[in-house]
Design a protein around this motif. Structure first.
Motif, PDB file in Angstrom:
ATOM      1  N   SER A  36       0.833  -1.203   0.000  1.00 32.33           N
ATOM      2  CA  SER A  36       0.000   0.000   0.000  1.00 32.33           C
ATOM      3  C   SER A  36       0.869   1.255   0.000  1.00 32.33           C
ATOM      4  O   SER A  36       1.971   1.250   0.550  1.00 32.33           O
ATOM      5  CB  SER A  36      -0.957   0.018   1.195  1.00 32.33           C
ATOM      6  N   GLU A  37       0.367   2.287  -0.659  1.00 34.94           N
ATOM      7  CA  GLU A  37       0.965   3.614  -0.615  1.00 34.94           C
ATOM      8  C   GLU A  37      -0.078   4.557  -0.030  1.00 34.94           C
ATOM      9  O   GLU A  37      -1.224   4.578  -0.478  1.00 34.94           O
ATOM     10  CB  GLU A  37       1.390   4.080  -2.005  1.00 34.94           C
ATOM     11  N   GLU A  38       0.337   5.324   0.977  1.00 33.58           N
ATOM     12  CA  GLU A  38      -0.609   6.200   1.674  1.00 33.58           C
ATOM     13  C   GLU A  38      -1.169   7.251   0.725  1.00 33.58           C
ATOM     14  O   GLU A  38      -0.445   7.801  -0.107  1.00 33.58           O
ATOM     15  CB  GLU A  38       0.088   6.888   2.848  1.00 33.58           C
ATOM     16  N   PRO A  39      -2.469   7.570   0.865  1.00 31.27           N
ATOM     17  CA  PRO A  39      -3.034   8.672   0.070  1.00 31.27           C
ATOM     18  C   PRO A  39      -2.450  10.018   0.511  1.00 31.27           C
ATOM     19  O   PRO A  39      -2.007  10.165   1.648  1.00 31.27           O
ATOM     20  CB  PRO A  39      -4.537   8.591   0.373  1.00 31.27           C
ATOM     21  N   GLU A  40      -2.445  10.953  -0.407  1.00 32.40           N
ATOM     22  CA  GLU A  40      -2.003  12.319  -0.120  1.00 32.40           C
ATOM     23  C   GLU A  40      -3.111  13.269  -0.560  1.00 32.40           C
ATOM     24  O   GLU A  40      -3.057  13.849  -1.642  1.00 32.40           O
ATOM     25  CB  GLU A  40      -0.704  12.621  -0.866  1.00 32.40           C
ATOM     26  N   PRO A  41      -4.155  13.398   0.288  1.00 30.18           N
ATOM     27  CA  PRO A  41      -5.291  14.250  -0.095  1.00 30.18           C
ATOM     28  C   PRO A  41      -4.834  15.693  -0.314  1.00 30.18           C
ATOM     29  O   PRO A  41      -3.990  16.180   0.433  1.00 30.18           O
ATOM     30  CB  PRO A  41      -6.233  14.150   1.101  1.00 30.18           C
ATOM     31  N   PRO A  42      -5.396  16.380  -1.275  1.00 31.73           N
ATOM     32  CA  PRO A  42      -6.373  15.899  -2.276  1.00 31.73           C
ATOM     33  C   PRO A  42      -5.710  15.443  -3.566  1.00 31.73           C
ATOM     34  O   PRO A  42      -6.394  15.258  -4.568  1.00 31.73           O
ATOM     35  CB  PRO A  42      -7.205  17.156  -2.519  1.00 31.73           C
ATOM     36  N   PHE A  43      -4.373  15.292  -3.558  1.00 26.11           N
ATOM     37  CA  PHE A  43      -3.643  15.070  -4.813  1.00 26.11           C
ATOM     38  C   PHE A  43      -3.631  13.614  -5.280  1.00 26.11           C
ATOM     39  O   PHE A  43      -3.577  13.340  -6.470  1.00 26.11           O
ATOM     40  CB  PHE A  43      -2.206  15.573  -4.672  1.00 26.11           C
ATOM     41  N   PHE A  44      -3.670  12.663  -4.327  1.00 28.86           N
ATOM     42  CA  PHE A  44      -3.441  11.254  -4.683  1.00 28.86           C
ATOM     43  C   PHE A  44      -4.265  10.375  -3.758  1.00 28.86           C
ATOM     44  O   PHE A  44      -4.218  10.526  -2.535  1.00 28.86           O
ATOM     45  CB  PHE A  44      -1.937  10.961  -4.540  1.00 28.86           C
ATOM     46  N   THR A  45      -5.055   9.466  -4.348  1.00 28.61           N
ATOM     47  CA  THR A  45      -5.980   8.659  -3.534  1.00 28.61           C
ATOM     48  C   THR A  45      -5.334   7.421  -2.919  1.00 28.61           C
ATOM     49  O   THR A  45      -5.973   6.718  -2.144  1.00 28.61           O
ATOM     50  CB  THR A  45      -7.192   8.229  -4.373  1.00 28.61           C
ATOM     51  N   GLY A  46      -4.070   7.125  -3.266  1.00 25.30           N
ATOM     52  CA  GLY A  46      -3.387   5.993  -2.653  1.00 25.30           C
ATOM     53  C   GLY A  46      -3.553   4.696  -3.436  1.00 25.30           C
ATOM     54  O   GLY A  46      -4.375   4.601  -4.351  1.00 25.30           O
ATOM     55  N   ILE A  47      -2.768   3.708  -3.028  1.00 27.94           N
ATOM     56  CA  ILE A  47      -2.760   2.395  -3.684  1.00 27.94           C
ATOM     57  C   ILE A  47      -2.800   1.337  -2.600  1.00 27.94           C
ATOM     58  O   ILE A  47      -2.112   1.457  -1.585  1.00 27.94           O
ATOM     59  CB  ILE A  47      -1.491   2.225  -4.549  1.00 27.94           C
ATOM     60  N   ASP A  48      -3.590   0.298  -2.810  1.00 30.16           N
ATOM     61  CA  ASP A  48      -3.705  -0.766  -1.809  1.00 30.16           C
ATOM     62  C   ASP A  48      -4.147  -2.050  -2.501  1.00 30.16           C
ATOM     63  O   ASP A  48      -5.241  -2.113  -3.046  1.00 30.16           O
ATOM     64  CB  ASP A  48      -4.717  -0.358  -0.739  1.00 30.16           C
ATOM     65  N   ASP A  49      -3.267  -3.072  -2.476  1.00 26.42           N
ATOM     66  CA  ASP A  49      -3.625  -4.346  -3.095  1.00 26.42           C
ATOM     67  C   ASP A  49      -2.756  -5.454  -2.500  1.00 26.42           C
ATOM     68  O   ASP A  49      -1.707  -5.190  -1.896  1.00 26.42           O
ATOM     69  CB  ASP A  49      -3.441  -4.292  -4.612  1.00 26.42           C
ATOM     70  N   SER A  50      -3.200  -6.685  -2.678  1.00 22.06           N
ATOM     71  CA  SER A  50      -2.459  -7.868  -2.241  1.00 22.06           C
ATOM     72  C   SER A  50      -2.195  -8.766  -3.435  1.00 22.06           C
ATOM     73  O   SER A  50      -2.971  -8.779  -4.393  1.00 22.06           O
ATOM     74  CB  SER A  50      -3.251  -8.649  -1.186  1.00 22.06           C
ATOM     75  N   ALA A  51      -1.100  -9.522  -3.352  1.00 22.12           N
ATOM     76  CA  ALA A  51      -0.755 -10.461  -4.411  1.00 22.12           C
ATOM     77  C   ALA A  51      -0.248 -11.738  -3.775  1.00 22.12           C
ATOM     78  O   ALA A  51       0.189 -11.748  -2.617  1.00 22.12           O
ATOM     79  CB  ALA A  51       0.304  -9.867  -5.329  1.00 22.12           C
ATOM     80  N   SER A  52      -0.285 -12.824  -4.531  1.00 22.86           N
ATOM     81  CA  SER A  52       0.306 -14.066  -4.042  1.00 22.86           C
ATOM     82  C   SER A  52       1.828 -13.954  -4.143  1.00 22.86           C
ATOM     83  O   SER A  52       2.369 -13.191  -4.941  1.00 22.86           O
ATOM     84  CB  SER A  52      -0.206 -15.258  -4.832  1.00 22.86           C
ATOM     85  N   SER A  53       2.509 -14.726  -3.302  1.00 23.22           N
ATOM     86  CA  SER A  53       3.973 -14.717  -3.321  1.00 23.22           C
ATOM     87  C   SER A  53       4.490 -16.129  -3.087  1.00 23.22           C
ATOM     88  O   SER A  53       3.797 -16.972  -2.528  1.00 23.22           O
ATOM     89  CB  SER A  53       4.523 -13.771  -2.251  1.00 23.22           C
ATOM     90  N   TRP A  54       5.712 -16.381  -3.529  1.00 24.08           N
ATOM     91  CA  TRP A  54       6.365 -17.656  -3.260  1.00 24.08           C
ATOM     92  C   TRP A  54       7.849 -17.400  -3.031  1.00 24.08           C
ATOM     93  O   TRP A  54       8.407 -16.408  -3.512  1.00 24.08           O
ATOM     94  CB  TRP A  54       6.153 -18.654  -4.391  1.00 24.08           C
ATOM     95  N   LYS A  55       8.474 -18.296  -2.282  1.00 26.72           N
ATOM     96  CA  LYS A  55       9.908 -18.204  -2.019  1.00 26.72           C
ATOM     97  C   LYS A  55      10.504 -19.613  -1.950  1.00 26.72           C
ATOM     98  O   LYS A  55       9.876 -20.524  -1.408  1.00 26.72           O
ATOM     99  CB  LYS A  55      10.188 -17.499  -0.691  1.00 26.72           C
ATOM    100  N   LEU A  56      11.715 -19.752  -2.480  1.00 29.89           N
ATOM    101  CA  LEU A  56      12.536 -20.931  -2.245  1.00 29.89           C
ATOM    102  C   LEU A  56      13.436 -20.611  -1.061  1.00 29.89           C
ATOM    103  O   LEU A  56      14.102 -19.568  -1.050  1.00 29.89           O
ATOM    104  CB  LEU A  56      13.367 -21.274  -3.475  1.00 29.89           C
ATOM    105  N   MET A  57      13.456 -21.493  -0.066  1.00 32.35           N
ATOM    106  CA  MET A  57      14.141 -21.217   1.197  1.00 32.35           C
ATOM    107  C   MET A  57      15.299 -22.179   1.406  1.00 32.35           C
ATOM    108  O   MET A  57      15.230 -23.353   1.035  1.00 32.35           O
ATOM    109  CB  MET A  57      13.171 -21.389   2.367  1.00 32.35           C
ATOM    110  N   VAL A  58      16.360 -21.680   2.042  1.00 31.38           N
ATOM    111  CA  VAL A  58      17.447 -22.518   2.513  1.00 31.38           C
ATOM    112  C   VAL A  58      17.909 -21.936   3.848  1.00 31.38           C
ATOM    113  O   VAL A  58      17.892 -20.716   4.033  1.00 31.38           O
ATOM    114  CB  VAL A  58      18.608 -22.590   1.483  1.00 31.38           C
TER     115      VAL A  58
END
Length: 195
Positions: A36-58
């Motif tokens: 997420s990116e915080e909104p900056e009223p009144p110039f920018f309404t912000g961004i908020d989303d989720s995505a899947s992720s994967w990792k190879l671990m050692v």
């Protein structure tokens, strides 16, 4: 006498070293990456989303209470639409924001073991990330912007793990310490095999 003392020290060190639960392991992690990116009223309404992720671990547990891990991972595409209101750019307009991350994370974890097979983990890490960004300007005839940037950030990690003889399963939370109003968190489930 010196040889006897030296032999006693060597034997004492050897018995201590073999008593430590040293082990290497590797695994696969899947999770949810929240951006997420915080909104900056009144110039920018912000961004908020989720995505899947994967990792190879050692990883390697080199003492009863310490382990070090490395992870190589990727997210799916994070997408959101934001409205930009800037009098210098004309009337308000929308942009479609799309981004995804590739990451290399190294972390040092403190470990607390319980007789039941349950383990509590916590620690700090460092993430080297490459972020692909695609901005689509929805005004007619205005081109979008694409590019990528390298990001290096500290991370904070907490997890709970259950161990069997050769396998383990972990639930974890990791906070990426982005600046500039950007908030990034990841929750994951990891399956390990111990060598």
């Amino acid at each position: 006498m010196r040889r006897l003392v030296a032999a006693a020290l060597v034997l004492g060190f050897a018995s201590t070293a073999t008593a430590q639960p040293e082990s290497a392991y590797y695994g696969l992690s899947v999770g949810s990456f929240d951006y997420s990116e915080e909104p900056e009223p009144p110039f920018f309404t912000g961004i908020d989303d989720s995505a899947s992720s994967w990792k190879l671990m050692v990883g390697y547990q080199f003492s009863e209470h310490l382990m070090v891990e490395g992870a190589l991972g990727k997210t799916s595409v994070i997408s959101d639409r934001a409205t930009i209101s800037d009098p210098f750019l004309g009337p308000p307009f929308t942009v479609d924001f799309n981004t995804e991350f590739q990451s290399l994370v190294v972390r040092l974890l403190g470990v607390m073991n319980f007789d039941s097979g349950l383990t509590v983990l916590g620690g700090i890490g460092w993430a080297e990330m490459n972020q692909d960004i695609d901005l689509v300007d929805n005004r007619p005839g205005v081109p979008g912007v694409s590019g990528d940037q390298d990001v290096s950030e500290p991370t904070y990690f907490a997890g709970v793990q259950y161990d069997w003889d050769r396998f383990a399963m972990r639930l974890a939370y990791e906070k990426y310490d982005f600046s500039g109003g950007v908030d990034v968190e990841e929750t994951s489930v990891t399956f390990f095999y111990k060598l």
